[in-house]
Scaffold this motif. Structure first.
Motif, PDB file in Angstrom:
ATOM      1  N   VAL A   1     -23.480 -18.828 -13.321  1.00  0.00           N
ATOM      2  CA  VAL A   1     -24.134 -19.593 -14.380  1.00  0.00           C
ATOM      3  C   VAL A   1     -23.186 -20.690 -14.834  1.00  0.00           C
ATOM      4  O   VAL A   1     -22.007 -20.417 -15.124  1.00  0.00           O
ATOM      5  CB  VAL A   1     -24.514 -18.690 -15.569  1.00  0.00           C
TER       6      VAL A   1
ATOM      7  N   GLN B   1     -22.558 -23.444 -17.805  1.00  0.00           N
ATOM      8  CA  GLN B   1     -22.987 -23.763 -19.162  1.00  0.00           C
ATOM      9  C   GLN B   1     -21.848 -24.466 -19.887  1.00  0.00           C
ATOM     10  O   GLN B   1     -20.726 -24.570 -19.384  1.00  0.00           O
ATOM     11  CB  GLN B   1     -23.382 -22.505 -19.930  1.00  0.00           C
TER      12      GLN B   1
ATOM     13  N   LEU C   1     -19.273 -20.184 -24.444  1.00  0.00           N
ATOM     14  CA  LEU C   1     -19.220 -19.449 -23.182  1.00  0.00           C
ATOM     15  C   LEU C   1     -18.688 -18.027 -23.373  1.00  0.00           C
ATOM     16  O   LEU C   1     -19.183 -17.083 -22.758  1.00  0.00           O
ATOM     17  CB  LEU C   1     -18.368 -20.224 -22.177  1.00  0.00           C
TER      18      LEU C   1
ATOM     19  N   SER D   1     -21.567 -15.956 -24.750  1.00  0.00           N
ATOM     20  CA  SER D   1     -22.588 -15.760 -23.722  1.00  0.00           C
ATOM     21  C   SER D   1     -22.132 -14.701 -22.719  1.00  0.00           C
ATOM     22  O   SER D   1     -22.896 -13.797 -22.350  1.00  0.00           O
ATOM     23  CB  SER D   1     -22.861 -17.069 -22.973  1.00  0.00           C
ATOM     24  N   ALA D   2     -20.892 -14.819 -22.270  1.00  0.00           N
ATOM     25  CA  ALA D   2     -20.375 -13.898 -21.256  1.00  0.00           C
ATOM     26  C   ALA D   2     -20.345 -12.467 -21.776  1.00  0.00           C
ATOM     27  O   ALA D   2     -20.689 -11.523 -21.048  1.00  0.00           O
ATOM     28  CB  ALA D   2     -18.980 -14.339 -20.821  1.00  0.00           C
TER      29      ALA D   2
ATOM     30  N   LEU E   1     -19.688 -16.647 -15.000  1.00  0.00           N
ATOM     31  CA  LEU E   1     -19.981 -17.826 -15.815  1.00  0.00           C
ATOM     32  C   LEU E   1     -18.835 -18.821 -15.691  1.00  0.00           C
ATOM     33  O   LEU E   1     -17.651 -18.431 -15.654  1.00  0.00           O
ATOM     34  CB  LEU E   1     -20.173 -17.447 -17.280  1.00  0.00           C
TER      35      LEU E   1
END
Length: 326
Positions: A84, A86, A91, A94-95, A110
């Motif tokens: 992914v 981004q 980040l 999100s991770a 990611l």
């Protein structure tokens, strides 16, 4: 077998736009095909999915949980791993969210960029290549979500963005990276134990406040939280301390909503039974606060929000989960 690539925008996908009335000079416009075309030596077959081209500041829990489901479908269809791209602003959060719920042995990697393609030496192509090779590596299996930038491989539950602009912005303060990409080959040097993935509930993500304790803090803002939030993360001094006057305020809140205690320092753990003065970690736990251990404030908030999506969740079950994941 291919690696599934999902693009979410961010610096890695930005291109020049010229100065405009908003004052910016770069905007998100590169597609997954553009990104892969800019990577020299890309030797991993990628199945590209352009999903949501937005700055990472605009991502939501729901966006990311939907992405996990799309990535799961790709894995079930035969993808050997997931990458992914981004923005780096969120980040690390999100991770960690992905890591909490990712149920597959296939790597979920990611990555992003700190220098956009209009600048000399953009790092996006190198980061994407390293991420793709990591996602395809047998050694990266069963590690959950990983963050790969600057040829370093970080476990999602340890990584933090520690610099605003450096290409070496991502670090894992408590552990260091779990591996490196050396001469194009991912080398996993340590394997942290994998936690059992959580199953997200069906409720909408709850509002969870994050409050950072500061010098001479009178806690007035805390008394006005009322019913606006369903949970609270308190980023306390050092090993989990607050001014003595804040302790009863936090204790009162803990009778109404889950209150999680973390350290604001960025590394190290909240203690559990060393100090005993009013406002110490021992005192706060006695008042009902939940110890977050090694989790930083942002990851603790992610975990608490995820747990509150389950309809029958209790403070006891939240505390038990934090004990396992922290």
């Amino acid at each position: 077998m291919t690696v599934a690539l999902f693009t979410l925008g961010g610096t890695i996908a930005m291109a020049g736009a010229g100065a405009d009335e908003r004052g910016g000079t770069v905007v998100t416009r590169l597609t997954g095909a553009d990104l892969t075309a800019a990577v020299p030596g890309l030797d991993i077959p990628l199945d590209v999915h352009d999903t949501r081209a937005v700055p990472s500041a605009n991502l939501t829990f729901r966006h990311l949980l939907d992405l996990v489901e799309q990535a799961s479908e790709a894995v079930r269809a035969g993808a050997r791993g997931v990458v992914v791209t981004q923005g780096t602003d969120t980040l690390e959060e999100s991770a960690f969210l992905v890591d909490l719920v990712w149920p597959h042995p296939e790597p979920f990697v990611l990555t992003g960029a700190m220098r956009n393609p209009t600048l000399a030496g953009p790092d996006g192509p190198a980061n994407l290549l390293a991420a793709a090779r990591t996602a395809a590596a047998d050694g990266a299996r069963d590690l959950g979500a990983l963050v790969v930038l600057d040829d370093e491989i970080h476990a999602a539950r340890s990584v933090r963005k520690a610099h605003a602009t450096s290409t070496a912005a991502f670090t894992s303060p408590n552990t260091g990276p779990v591996g490196h990409v050396i001469e194009g080959t991912p080398r996993i040097l340590t394997r942290p134990p994998r936690r059992t993935p959580l199953t997200p509930g069906t409720a909408d993500p709850a509002r969870v406040a994050l409050y950072t304790v500061t010098l001479d803090d009178d806690g007035d803002a805390l008394t006005r939280l009322g019913e606006d939030v369903k949970g609270l993360v308190v980023a306390a001094f050092g090993v989990g301390h607050v001014p003595a006057d804040l302790a009863p305020v936090l204790g009162d809140l803990a009778t109404r909503i889950p209150v999680v205690l973390v350290s604001r320092t960025g590394a190290g753990s909240v203690l559990s039974h060393t100090y005993g003065a009013p406002g110490s970690e021992t005192d706060l736990q006695r008042r009902g606060l939940i110890n977050a251990g090694l989790l930083d404030p942002y990851k603790a908030r992610v975990l608490l929000r995820l747990l509150l999506m389950t309809a029958d969740v209790t403070v006891k079950s939240i505390a038990e989960t934090f004990a396992r994941y922290a």
